[in-house]
Design an enzyme around this catalytic site. Structure first.
Site, PDB file in Angstrom:
ATOM      1  N   HIS A   1      -2.036   9.649 -16.305  1.00 10.51           N
ATOM      2  CA  HIS A   1      -0.838  10.307 -15.611  1.00 10.51           C
ATOM      3  C   HIS A   1      -0.700   9.849 -14.269  1.00 10.51           C
ATOM      4  CE1 HIS A   1       0.056  12.525 -19.448  1.00 10.51           C
ATOM      5  NE2 HIS A   1      -1.251  12.784 -19.536  1.00 10.51           N
TER       6      HIS A   1
ATOM      7  N   GLU B   1       2.435  -8.413  -6.401  1.00  9.38           N
ATOM      8  CA  GLU B   1       4.191  -8.058  -6.641  1.00  9.38           C
ATOM      9  C   GLU B   1       5.132  -9.203  -7.448  1.00  9.38           C
ATOM     10  OE1 GLU B   1       5.787  -6.232  -3.009  1.00  9.38           O
ATOM     11  OE2 GLU B   1       4.077  -6.647  -2.281  1.00  9.38           O
TER      12      GLU B   1
ATOM     13  N   SER C   1       4.423  -9.226   7.986  1.00  9.59           N
ATOM     14  CA  SER C   1       5.852  -9.001   8.038  1.00  9.59           C
ATOM     15  C   SER C   1       6.258  -9.506   9.267  1.00  9.59           C
ATOM     16  CB  SER C   1       6.207  -7.457   8.100  1.00  9.59           C
ATOM     17  OG  SER C   1       7.088  -7.091   8.844  1.00  9.59           O
TER      18      SER C   1
ATOM     19  N   LYS D   1       1.380  -5.199   9.328  1.00 12.61           N
ATOM     20  CA  LYS D   1       1.424  -5.441   7.672  1.00 12.61           C
ATOM     21  C   LYS D   1       0.755  -6.371   7.088  1.00 12.61           C
ATOM     22  CE  LYS D   1       3.710  -3.387   5.061  1.00 12.61           C
ATOM     23  NZ  LYS D   1       5.082  -3.139   4.762  1.00 12.61           N
TER      24      LYS D   1
END
Ligand code: ARG
Length: 463
Positions: free
Chosen positions: A158, A292, A279, A285
């Protein structure tokens, strides 16, 4: 006379250009040009052997096809929408090369068995590459698992800290999933290894063809047993897409964790610069874009599977033009899974593991609560009761900021006088992991055993 198409004899008019474009598949099925030529070469060789074509006709065709093979390799062939698909384009090019004798190639053959054969060859040629690419990723997983047998991290259920585990054990879980992916693609080979050629349009042919010979020439295990089935079904493609979807689903879950673990909150992993991006506005970043993307691409592979299932589900036997829709999803799936596997392999091989951060995360998180309950159970407290006692201690600990290992022995002995100093030993995360030595568990001995078995398996497939 409007007879312009290869099949144009019974037509009086040609359709509009845009209708022609709508019906054409050449923009994508040219990816099977190599397979189409290979199929034609085998077919004409068989026609020669069976004397359906004279040796001199057949030899001219063979020479022409070989020439086309060379031109294809050199990137010298150009295809046109007027010739609709790869089959008619190549026949038109062959005619240009050798004249009207080219028209004899299509004896005892239809585009229906031709296209199905090309597609079988296409999948057959690519399956080994898919399997090799999975093996590469498996190799990296085993290598990293070996480096991290004793790297302790929280195991989750979980997404809540559950019990501490070995990072090596975690990596080997993905090894096992990929192993089943390999087995699924291996199985896919059997159904791909059947040859549709000789089914002709749907019913076979009156020519005395030798399908076994053609199958042999194309290195197929056997011809399809039923001509209607041969030209109608695409279950070998469905299997490939299903396997690809399951594979990508595995990769996607792994990516999801990599993405989470690269976040500031987790900090377990840091990707190598070559697998991350920055970024354009936020200078600090470092984004896990590649992970992804693999996660994102999973959606479209799942879509290709569902797309083809839906295309096929209502089709009456035998061939229907709907089946032309079987290709783009398949081609895209191949084009997607290969670099996805490669990127995952490189990403995992170069990622830095923050062992301290992983271990720290298990220090004050009560993920050793099961250890304490197990300890009490070995002292004769029924497990249910032990569970309740430990639950109470966790509740208190959460309120006072005290971990289980910080509770004094006197307090433990109030609960059960049988509790001894050794409880603190059992409560250490590393010990907790080490002692989970049941078959397939996270205990170090078990993980090492899994790694040994995996290495042996990989060494048998040193391709
Ligand atoms: N381009 C077609 C396809 O991909 C080839 C088979 C066409 N056969 C036919 N009877 N129209 O399915």
């Amino acid at each position: 006379m409007a007879v312009k198409r290869m099949w144009g004899g019974r037509f009086e008019a040609t359709g509009a250009k845009w209708v022609e474009e709508f019906g054409a598949s050449i923009t994508f099925d040219q990816q099977m040009a190599e397979e189409d030529l290979e199929g034609s070469l085998a077919h004409v060789t068989m026609l020669k052997k069976t004397k359906i074509l004279s040796a001199s006709d057949a030899d001219q065709i063979i020479a022409g096809l070989r020439k086309l093979q060379k031109q294809l390799e050199a990137g010298e062939l150009t295809f046109t929408v007027e010739n609709e698909d790869i089959h008619m384009n190549l026949e038109a090019l062959l005619t240009k090369e050798i004249g009207p004798v080219a028209g004899k190639l299509h004896t005892a053959r239809s585009r229906n068995d031709q296209v199905a054969t090309d597609l079988h060859l296409y999948v057959k040629h690519r399956l080994p590459h898919v399997i090799w690419a999975i093996r590469d990723l498996q190799r990296v997983l085993v290598e990293k698992a070996e480096e991290n047998v004793e790297t302790i991290m929280p195991g989750y259920t979980h997404l809540q800290h559950a019990q501490p585990i070995s990072y090596g054990h975690y990596l080997m879980a993905y090894f096992q999933m990929l192993q089943r992916d390999v087995e699924r693609f291996e199985f896919n080979k059997h159904h791909t290894d059947l040859m549709p050629l000789g089914a002709a349009a749907l019913a076979g042919t009156t020519f005395p063809i030798d399908r076994k010979l053609t199958a042999q020439l194309l290195d197929f295990q056997a011809p399809y047993a039923n001509s209607l089935d041969a030209v109608s079904d695409r279950d070998f493609v469905l299997e490939f897409l299903a396997n690809a979807a399951i594979l990508m689903t595995h990769l996607s879950r792994l990516c999801e964790e990599i993405i989470l673990w690269c976040s500031y909150e987790f900090g377990y992993l840091e990707l190598d610069d070559q697998y991350a991006t920055g970024s354009s506005i936020m200078p600090q970043k470092k984004n896990p874009d590649m992970a992804e993307l693999v996660r994102g691409k999973t959606g479209r592979i799942n879509g290709h599977l569902l797309g083809l299932l839906t295309t096929i589900k209502g089709l009456p036997l035998a061939y229907n033009k709907d089946l032309q829709e079987d290709k783009e999803g398949l081609f895209d799936a191949v084009k997607t899974i290969m670099p996805s596997l490669k990127v995952m392999t490189g990403m995992l091989a170069t990622a830095r593991v923050n062992k301290a951060k992983m271990a720290q995360a298990t220090e004050r998180d009560f993920s050793n609560a099961t250890e304490l309950a197990d300890y009490l159970a070995t002292k004769g407290v029924p497990f249910r009761q032990a569970h309740a006692i430990v639950g109470q201690l966790v509740l208190e600990g959460l309120k006072t900021g005290t971990t289980l290992q910080e509770i004094p022995l006197a307090k433990y002995q109030e609960i059960d006088p049988a509790i001894g100093e050794d409880v603190y030993h059992d409560l250490q995360s590393k010990v907790a992991v080490e002692r989970r030595n049941s078959l397939g568990g996270t205990g170090f001995t078990q993980v090492r055993h899994q790694i040994e078995v995996a290495k042996h398996l990989l060494s048998q497939h040193d391709d």
